[in-house]
Design a protein around this motif. Structure first.
Motif, PDB file in Angstrom:
ATOM      1  N   ASN A  49       0.866  -1.171   0.000  1.00 55.07           N
ATOM      2  CA  ASN A  49       0.000   0.000   0.000  1.00 55.07           C
ATOM      3  C   ASN A  49       0.906   1.226   0.000  1.00 55.07           C
ATOM      4  O   ASN A  49       1.478   1.575   1.030  1.00 55.07           O
ATOM      5  CB  ASN A  49      -0.919   0.003   1.220  1.00 55.07           C
ATOM      6  CG  ASN A  49      -1.779   1.250   1.307  1.00 55.07           C
ATOM      7  OD1 ASN A  49      -1.827   1.906   2.353  1.00 55.07           O
ATOM      8  ND2 ASN A  49      -2.467   1.586   0.251  1.00 55.07           N
ATOM      9  N   ALA A  50       1.080   1.830  -1.157  1.00 55.47           N
ATOM     10  CA  ALA A  50       2.079   2.890  -1.335  1.00 55.47           C
ATOM     11  C   ALA A  50       1.605   4.241  -0.813  1.00 55.47           C
ATOM     12  O   ALA A  50       1.682   5.260  -1.497  1.00 55.47           O
ATOM     13  CB  ALA A  50       2.468   2.986  -2.803  1.00 55.47           C
ATOM     14  N   LYS A  60       7.114  10.048  -8.316  1.00 56.62           N
ATOM     15  CA  LYS A  60       6.563  10.113  -9.670  1.00 56.62           C
ATOM     16  C   LYS A  60       5.748   8.845  -9.919  1.00 56.62           C
ATOM     17  O   LYS A  60       4.777   8.603  -9.233  1.00 56.62           O
ATOM     18  CB  LYS A  60       7.685  10.319 -10.683  1.00 56.62           C
ATOM     19  CG  LYS A  60       8.425  11.633 -10.486  1.00 56.62           C
ATOM     20  CD  LYS A  60       9.528  11.834 -11.493  1.00 56.62           C
ATOM     21  CE  LYS A  60      10.248  13.152 -11.263  1.00 56.62           C
ATOM     22  NZ  LYS A  60      11.385  13.352 -12.198  1.00 56.62           N
ATOM     23  N   ASN A  61       6.157   8.015 -10.856  1.00 54.27           N
ATOM     24  CA  ASN A  61       5.373   6.810 -11.157  1.00 54.27           C
ATOM     25  C   ASN A  61       5.961   5.538 -10.559  1.00 54.27           C
ATOM     26  O   ASN A  61       5.459   4.444 -10.803  1.00 54.27           O
ATOM     27  CB  ASN A  61       5.256   6.631 -12.684  1.00 54.27           C
ATOM     28  CG  ASN A  61       4.446   7.744 -13.321  1.00 54.27           C
ATOM     29  OD1 ASN A  61       3.476   8.217 -12.754  1.00 54.27           O
ATOM     30  ND2 ASN A  61       4.854   8.168 -14.510  1.00 54.27           N
ATOM     31  N   GLU A  62       7.007   5.690  -9.752  1.00 50.18           N
ATOM     32  CA  GLU A  62       7.688   4.527  -9.203  1.00 50.18           C
ATOM     33  C   GLU A  62       7.412   4.387  -7.707  1.00 50.18           C
ATOM     34  O   GLU A  62       7.408   5.376  -6.970  1.00 50.18           O
ATOM     35  CB  GLU A  62       9.200   4.631  -9.427  1.00 50.18           C
ATOM     36  CG  GLU A  62       9.973   3.424  -8.933  1.00 50.18           C
ATOM     37  CD  GLU A  62      11.477   3.579  -9.121  1.00 50.18           C
ATOM     38  OE1 GLU A  62      12.196   2.578  -8.949  1.00 50.18           O
ATOM     39  OE2 GLU A  62      11.922   4.703  -9.435  1.00 50.18           O
ATOM     40  N   ILE A  63       7.173   3.157  -7.266  1.00 47.44           N
ATOM     41  CA  ILE A  63       7.007   2.882  -5.843  1.00 47.44           C
ATOM     42  C   ILE A  63       8.389   2.700  -5.231  1.00 47.44           C
ATOM     43  O   ILE A  63       9.153   1.831  -5.643  1.00 47.44           O
ATOM     44  CB  ILE A  63       6.149   1.630  -5.600  1.00 47.44           C
ATOM     45  CG1 ILE A  63       4.732   1.847  -6.142  1.00 47.44           C
ATOM     46  CG2 ILE A  63       6.083   1.307  -4.106  1.00 47.44           C
ATOM     47  CD1 ILE A  63       3.836   0.625  -6.049  1.00 47.44           C
ATOM     48  N   VAL A  64       8.698   3.539  -4.260  1.00 52.30           N
ATOM     49  CA  VAL A  64      10.004   3.502  -3.603  1.00 52.30           C
ATOM     50  C   VAL A  64       9.790   3.416  -2.092  1.00 52.30           C
ATOM     51  O   VAL A  64       8.671   3.387  -1.610  1.00 52.30           O
ATOM     52  CB  VAL A  64      10.832   4.757  -3.958  1.00 52.30           C
ATOM     53  CG1 VAL A  64      11.081   4.835  -5.461  1.00 52.30           C
ATOM     54  CG2 VAL A  64      10.119   6.032  -3.483  1.00 52.30           C
ATOM     55  N   GLY A  65      10.898   3.389  -1.360  1.00 51.94           N
ATOM     56  CA  GLY A  65      10.814   3.344   0.085  1.00 51.94           C
ATOM     57  C   GLY A  65      11.587   2.164   0.659  1.00 51.94           C
ATOM     58  O   GLY A  65      12.166   1.351  -0.077  1.00 51.94           O
ATOM     59  N   ARG A  72      13.486  -5.414  -3.466  1.00 49.23           N
ATOM     60  CA  ARG A  72      14.307  -5.487  -4.672  1.00 49.23           C
ATOM     61  C   ARG A  72      15.647  -6.157  -4.370  1.00 49.23           C
ATOM     62  O   ARG A  72      16.163  -6.930  -5.185  1.00 49.23           O
ATOM     63  CB  ARG A  72      14.512  -4.085  -5.247  1.00 49.23           C
ATOM     64  CG  ARG A  72      13.240  -3.478  -5.838  1.00 49.23           C
ATOM     65  CD  ARG A  72      13.499  -2.141  -6.527  1.00 49.23           C
ATOM     66  NE  ARG A  72      12.275  -1.611  -7.116  1.00 49.23           N
ATOM     67  CZ  ARG A  72      11.561  -0.612  -6.596  1.00 49.23           C
ATOM     68  NH1 ARG A  72      11.950  -0.034  -5.463  1.00 49.23           N
ATOM     69  NH2 ARG A  72      10.444  -0.196  -7.182  1.00 49.23           N
ATOM     70  N   ALA A  73      16.208  -5.851  -3.200  1.00 45.80           N
ATOM     71  CA  ALA A  73      17.472  -6.473  -2.816  1.00 45.80           C
ATOM     72  C   ALA A  73      17.295  -7.975  -2.614  1.00 45.80           C
ATOM     73  O   ALA A  73      18.159  -8.778  -2.984  1.00 45.80           O
ATOM     74  CB  ALA A  73      18.009  -5.829  -1.541  1.00 45.80           C
ATOM     75  N   ILE A  74      16.165  -8.368  -2.036  1.00 46.60           N
ATOM     76  CA  ILE A  74      15.868  -9.788  -1.850  1.00 46.60           C
ATOM     77  C   ILE A  74      15.722 -10.481  -3.197  1.00 46.60           C
ATOM     78  O   ILE A  74      16.263 -11.570  -3.420  1.00 46.60           O
ATOM     79  CB  ILE A  74      14.581  -9.961  -1.002  1.00 46.60           C
ATOM     80  CG1 ILE A  74      14.843  -9.561   0.445  1.00 46.60           C
ATOM     81  CG2 ILE A  74      14.071 -11.397  -1.074  1.00 46.60           C
ATOM     82  CD1 ILE A  74      13.593  -9.490   1.300  1.00 46.60           C
ATOM     83  N   LEU A  82      11.362  -8.633  -9.890  1.00 50.62           N
ATOM     84  CA  LEU A  82      10.350  -8.224  -8.909  1.00 50.62           C
ATOM     85  C   LEU A  82       9.341  -7.280  -9.546  1.00 50.62           C
ATOM     86  O   LEU A  82       9.709  -6.321 -10.215  1.00 50.62           O
ATOM     87  CB  LEU A  82      10.996  -7.524  -7.717  1.00 50.62           C
ATOM     88  CG  LEU A  82      10.016  -7.030  -6.637  1.00 50.62           C
ATOM     89  CD1 LEU A  82       9.410  -8.217  -5.881  1.00 50.62           C
ATOM     90  CD2 LEU A  82      10.707  -6.069  -5.673  1.00 50.62           C
ATOM     91  N   GLU A  83       8.070  -7.548  -9.324  1.00 45.47           N
ATOM     92  CA  GLU A  83       6.989  -6.649  -9.724  1.00 45.47           C
ATOM     93  C   GLU A  83       6.262  -6.196  -8.471  1.00 45.47           C
ATOM     94  O   GLU A  83       5.885  -7.018  -7.635  1.00 45.47           O
ATOM     95  CB  GLU A  83       6.007  -7.355 -10.654  1.00 45.47           C
ATOM     96  CG  GLU A  83       4.799  -6.485 -11.048  1.00 45.47           C
ATOM     97  CD  GLU A  83       3.799  -7.225 -11.904  1.00 45.47           C
ATOM     98  OE1 GLU A  83       2.615  -6.856 -11.878  1.00 45.47           O
ATOM     99  OE2 GLU A  83       4.195  -8.186 -12.601  1.00 45.47           O
ATOM    100  N   ILE A  84       6.077  -4.891  -8.319  1.00 46.79           N
ATOM    101  CA  ILE A  84       5.390  -4.340  -7.146  1.00 46.79           C
ATOM    102  C   ILE A  84       4.034  -3.801  -7.574  1.00 46.79           C
ATOM    103  O   ILE A  84       3.946  -2.988  -8.493  1.00 46.79           O
ATOM    104  CB  ILE A  84       6.206  -3.225  -6.480  1.00 46.79           C
ATOM    105  CG1 ILE A  84       7.587  -3.738  -6.062  1.00 46.79           C
ATOM    106  CG2 ILE A  84       5.467  -2.686  -5.256  1.00 46.79           C
ATOM    107  CD1 ILE A  84       8.483  -2.687  -5.424  1.00 46.79           C
TER     108      ILE A  84
END
Length: 259
Positions: A49-50, A60-65, A72-74, A82-84
Protein backbone atom coordinates in the motif's frame (compact mmCIF):
# COMPACT_ATOMS: atom_id res chain seq x y z
CA UNK A 1 -13.98 -6.13 15.28
CA UNK A 2 -11.30 -5.60 12.66
CA UNK A 3 -9.53 -8.80 13.76
CA UNK A 4 -12.48 -10.82 12.56
CA UNK A 5 -12.77 -8.83 9.36
CA UNK A 6 -9.19 -9.58 8.35
CA UNK A 7 -9.60 -13.27 9.02
CA UNK A 8 -12.90 -13.43 7.15
CA UNK A 9 -11.40 -11.79 4.07
CA UNK A 10 -8.96 -14.68 3.87
CA UNK A 11 -11.91 -17.04 3.28
CA UNK A 12 -13.94 -15.04 0.81
CA UNK A 13 -12.43 -13.02 -2.03
CA UNK A 14 -14.82 -10.06 -1.90
CA UNK A 15 -15.19 -8.51 -5.34
CA UNK A 16 -16.04 -5.11 -3.96
CA UNK A 17 -12.87 -5.11 -1.89
CA UNK A 18 -10.51 -7.04 -4.13
CA UNK A 19 -11.30 -5.96 -7.66
CA UNK A 20 -7.76 -6.68 -8.72
CA UNK A 21 -7.98 -10.11 -7.16
CA UNK A 22 -10.84 -11.35 -9.30
CA UNK A 23 -9.64 -14.28 -11.36
CA UNK A 24 -5.97 -13.74 -10.55
CA UNK A 25 -5.85 -16.01 -7.53
CA UNK A 26 -7.95 -18.82 -8.97
CA UNK A 27 -6.42 -21.96 -10.37
CA UNK A 28 -5.62 -21.90 -14.08
CA UNK A 29 -6.10 -24.77 -16.49
CA UNK A 30 -2.70 -26.07 -15.39
CA UNK A 31 -3.85 -26.10 -11.76
CA UNK A 32 -1.50 -23.34 -10.60
CA UNK A 33 -2.11 -19.86 -9.25
CA UNK A 34 -0.78 -16.68 -10.85
CA UNK A 35 1.86 -16.45 -8.11
CA UNK A 36 3.02 -20.02 -8.74
CA UNK A 37 3.30 -19.35 -12.48
CA UNK A 38 5.27 -16.15 -11.86
CA UNK A 39 7.64 -17.87 -9.46
CA UNK A 40 8.26 -20.67 -11.95
CA UNK A 41 9.07 -18.03 -14.57
CA UNK A 42 11.63 -16.33 -12.33
CA UNK A 43 9.38 -13.50 -11.21
CA UNK A 44 7.99 -12.50 -7.82
CA UNK A 45 4.97 -10.26 -7.27
CA UNK A 46 4.92 -8.09 -4.17
CA UNK A 47 1.82 -6.21 -3.08
CA UNK A 48 1.93 -3.14 -0.89
CA UNK A 49 0.00 0.00 0.00
CA UNK A 50 2.08 2.89 -1.33
CA UNK A 51 0.65 5.46 1.08
CA UNK A 52 3.08 4.81 3.89
CA UNK A 53 6.26 6.92 3.71
CA UNK A 54 9.12 6.22 4.21
CA UNK A 55 8.35 2.48 3.85
CA UNK A 56 6.43 2.69 0.57
CA UNK A 57 5.28 5.66 -1.45
CA UNK A 58 5.30 7.02 -4.98
CA UNK A 59 8.18 9.01 -6.41
CA UNK A 60 6.56 10.11 -9.67
CA UNK A 61 5.37 6.81 -11.16
CA UNK A 62 7.69 4.53 -9.20
CA UNK A 63 7.01 2.88 -5.84
CA UNK A 64 10.00 3.50 -3.60
CA UNK A 65 10.81 3.34 0.08
CA UNK A 66 12.37 1.02 2.65
CA UNK A 67 10.15 -1.97 1.90
CA UNK A 68 10.45 -1.52 -1.85
CA UNK A 69 14.26 -1.34 -1.69
CA UNK A 70 14.49 -4.34 0.65
CA UNK A 71 12.20 -6.36 -1.63
CA UNK A 72 14.31 -5.49 -4.67
CA UNK A 73 17.47 -6.47 -2.82
CA UNK A 74 15.87 -9.79 -1.85
CA UNK A 75 14.79 -10.42 -5.43
CA UNK A 76 18.34 -9.69 -6.63
CA UNK A 77 19.79 -12.22 -4.21
CA UNK A 78 17.24 -14.78 -5.36
CA UNK A 79 18.04 -14.02 -9.01
CA UNK A 80 14.46 -13.17 -9.93
CA UNK A 81 12.53 -10.21 -11.31
CA UNK A 82 10.35 -8.22 -8.91
CA UNK A 83 6.99 -6.65 -9.72
CA UNK A 84 5.39 -4.34 -7.15
CA UNK A 85 1.64 -3.79 -7.17
CA UNK A 86 -0.19 -1.12 -5.17
CA UNK A 87 -3.52 -1.82 -3.48
CA UNK A 88 -5.54 -1.02 -0.36
CA UNK A 89 -3.87 -2.14 2.85
CA UNK A 90 -6.70 -4.44 3.90
CA UNK A 91 -6.48 -6.21 0.51
CA UNK A 92 -2.84 -7.24 0.96
CA UNK A 93 -3.19 -10.41 3.01
CA UNK A 94 -6.14 -11.69 0.93
CA UNK A 95 -4.05 -11.13 -2.23
CA UNK A 96 -1.28 -13.32 -0.80
CA UNK A 97 -3.75 -15.94 0.40
CA UNK A 98 -5.48 -16.14 -2.97
CA UNK A 99 -2.23 -16.57 -4.90
CA UNK A 100 -2.49 -13.25 -6.70
CA UNK A 101 0.78 -12.18 -5.06
CA UNK A 102 3.82 -14.02 -3.74
CA UNK A 103 4.30 -11.81 -0.69
CA UNK A 104 3.46 -8.50 0.89
CA UNK A 105 5.84 -5.98 2.40
CA UNK A 106 4.00 -2.95 3.69
CA UNK A 107 5.25 -1.90 7.10
CA UNK A 108 3.22 -4.87 8.29
CA UNK A 109 3.30 -5.67 11.98
CA UNK A 110 3.55 -9.28 13.07
CA UNK A 111 0.60 -10.21 15.27
CA UNK A 112 -1.32 -13.33 16.21
CA UNK A 113 -4.37 -12.55 14.08
CA UNK A 114 -2.31 -12.18 10.92
CA UNK A 115 -0.33 -15.33 11.73
CA UNK A 116 -3.58 -17.28 11.33
CA UNK A 117 -3.76 -16.23 7.68
CA UNK A 118 -0.15 -15.91 6.48
CA UNK A 119 3.37 -16.93 7.48
CA UNK A 120 5.84 -14.22 8.42
CA UNK A 121 9.54 -14.02 7.67
CA UNK A 122 12.12 -12.99 10.21
CA UNK A 123 11.58 -9.39 11.27
CA UNK A 124 13.58 -6.70 9.51
CA UNK A 125 12.56 -3.55 11.40
CA UNK A 126 11.26 -2.37 14.75
CA UNK A 127 8.41 0.10 14.81
CA UNK A 128 5.77 1.66 17.02
CA UNK A 129 2.24 2.94 16.80
CA UNK A 130 2.18 6.56 17.93
CA UNK A 131 -0.47 9.17 18.58
CA UNK A 132 -0.75 12.40 16.60
CA UNK A 133 -2.72 15.28 18.12
CA UNK A 134 -3.10 19.00 17.53
CA UNK A 135 -0.83 21.32 19.49
CA UNK A 136 -2.43 22.19 22.83
CA UNK A 137 -4.57 19.05 22.89
CA UNK A 138 -5.74 17.75 26.26
CA UNK A 139 -4.54 14.31 25.12
CA UNK A 140 -1.10 13.85 26.66
CA UNK A 141 -0.78 10.06 26.99
CA UNK A 142 -2.46 6.95 25.52
CA UNK A 143 -4.66 6.78 28.64
CA UNK A 144 -6.25 10.08 27.61
CA UNK A 145 -7.74 8.50 24.46
CA UNK A 146 -10.67 7.13 26.46
CA UNK A 147 -13.91 8.43 25.00
CA UNK A 148 -12.19 10.35 22.19
CA UNK A 149 -12.69 10.39 18.42
CA UNK A 150 -9.74 8.50 16.99
CA UNK A 151 -8.71 8.23 13.34
CA UNK A 152 -6.99 5.12 11.99
CA UNK A 153 -6.15 3.59 8.61
CA UNK A 154 -8.37 0.63 7.84
CA UNK A 155 -6.76 -2.76 8.42
CA UNK A 156 -3.63 -1.49 10.19
CA UNK A 157 -2.58 -2.48 13.69
CA UNK A 158 -3.59 0.99 14.84
CA UNK A 159 -7.07 0.09 13.64
CA UNK A 160 -7.00 -3.24 15.47
CA UNK A 161 -5.70 -1.90 18.77
CA UNK A 162 -7.97 1.15 18.77
CA UNK A 163 -10.92 -1.17 19.29
CA UNK A 164 -9.62 -1.84 22.80
CA UNK A 165 -9.77 1.82 23.86
CA UNK A 166 -12.68 2.34 26.25
CA UNK A 167 -15.63 4.28 24.83
CA UNK A 168 -13.57 5.50 21.86
CA UNK A 169 -15.27 6.56 18.64
CA UNK A 170 -12.95 4.91 16.10
CA UNK A 171 -13.21 6.43 12.64
CA UNK A 172 -11.59 4.47 9.80
CA UNK A 173 -9.97 5.93 6.69
CA UNK A 174 -8.58 4.29 3.55
CA UNK A 175 -5.36 6.30 3.81
CA UNK A 176 -3.36 7.57 6.75
CA UNK A 177 -3.25 11.05 5.22
CA UNK A 178 -7.06 11.15 5.18
CA UNK A 179 -7.09 10.56 8.94
CA UNK A 180 -4.48 13.29 9.43
CA UNK A 181 -6.55 15.73 7.35
CA UNK A 182 -9.58 14.96 9.51
CA UNK A 183 -7.46 15.81 12.56
CA UNK A 184 -6.31 19.13 11.11
CA UNK A 185 -9.98 19.97 10.48
CA UNK A 186 -10.86 19.07 14.11
CA UNK A 187 -13.21 16.31 12.98
CA UNK A 188 -11.36 13.86 15.23
CA UNK A 189 -9.21 14.22 18.36
CA UNK A 190 -6.22 12.04 17.50
CA UNK A 191 -4.69 9.70 14.94
CA UNK A 192 -3.01 6.38 15.74
CA UNK A 193 -0.45 5.44 13.09
CA UNK A 194 3.05 4.05 12.66
CA UNK A 195 5.88 6.22 13.90
CA UNK A 196 7.83 6.91 10.70
CA UNK A 197 4.82 7.92 8.57
CA UNK A 198 3.66 9.98 11.55
CA UNK A 199 6.90 11.98 11.41
CA UNK A 200 6.31 12.74 7.75
CA UNK A 201 2.68 13.78 8.30
CA UNK A 202 3.57 16.05 11.23
CA UNK A 203 6.40 17.66 9.29
CA UNK A 204 4.06 18.41 6.39
CA UNK A 205 1.16 19.72 8.51
CA UNK A 206 1.80 22.62 10.86
CA UNK A 207 0.12 22.51 14.24
CA UNK A 208 0.39 18.75 14.77
CA UNK A 209 2.60 16.90 17.27
CA UNK A 210 3.42 13.30 18.17
CA UNK A 211 3.00 12.29 21.81
CA UNK A 212 6.20 11.20 23.54
CA UNK A 213 4.73 7.93 24.79
CA UNK A 214 4.19 5.30 22.09
CA UNK A 215 0.84 3.55 21.83
CA UNK A 216 2.45 0.14 21.07
CA UNK A 217 5.86 -1.29 20.19
CA UNK A 218 5.98 -3.58 17.13
CA UNK A 219 8.09 -5.49 14.62
CA UNK A 220 7.76 -5.55 10.82
CA UNK A 221 8.13 -8.62 8.61
CA UNK A 222 7.24 -9.89 5.14
CA UNK A 223 4.13 -12.07 4.79
CA UNK A 224 3.90 -15.07 2.44
CA UNK A 225 1.18 -17.60 1.78
CA UNK A 226 0.78 -20.17 4.53
CA UNK A 227 2.87 -23.32 4.11
CA UNK A 228 4.97 -21.84 1.28
CA UNK A 229 8.08 -22.88 3.19
CA UNK A 230 10.35 -22.82 0.14
CA UNK A 231 9.71 -19.12 -0.53
CA UNK A 232 9.77 -18.30 3.19
CA UNK A 233 13.18 -19.90 3.59
CA UNK A 234 14.59 -18.13 0.53
CA UNK A 235 13.40 -14.72 1.75
CA UNK A 236 14.72 -15.40 5.27
CA UNK A 237 18.09 -16.36 3.84
CA UNK A 238 18.21 -13.12 1.84
CA UNK A 239 17.17 -11.03 4.86
CA UNK A 240 19.94 -12.66 6.91
CA UNK A 241 22.50 -11.82 4.24
CA UNK A 242 21.25 -8.22 4.03
CA UNK A 243 21.54 -7.84 7.80
CA UNK A 244 25.01 -9.39 8.02
CA UNK A 245 26.40 -7.38 5.12
CA UNK A 246 25.03 -4.10 6.48
CA UNK A 247 23.02 -3.55 3.31
CA UNK A 248 19.70 -3.58 5.16
CA UNK A 249 20.91 -0.85 7.52
CA UNK A 250 22.05 1.22 4.54
CA UNK A 251 18.59 0.95 3.01
CA UNK A 252 16.92 2.07 6.24
CA UNK A 253 19.44 4.91 6.77
CA UNK A 254 18.73 6.13 3.23
CA UNK A 255 15.18 6.98 4.24
CA UNK A 256 15.38 7.50 8.03
CA UNK A 257 18.05 9.84 9.31
CA UNK A 258 19.06 10.12 12.95
CA UNK A 259 17.38 13.01 14.69
Amino acid sequence: MKKNVIAMMGVVCMAALLTACAGSGTKTETGTTAAEQNEAAGKLVMVTNAEFPPYEYYDKNEIVGIDADIARAIADKMGVELEIQDMAFDSLIPAVQSGKADFTAAGMTVNEDRKKNVDFTDTYAEAAQVIIVKEGSEIKTPADLTGKKIGVQTGTTGDIYADDIENADVQRFNKGMEAVMALTQSKIDAVIIDREPAKVFVKENAGLVILDEAFTEEEYAIAVKKDNKELLDKINSAIKELKESGELKKIVDKYITAE
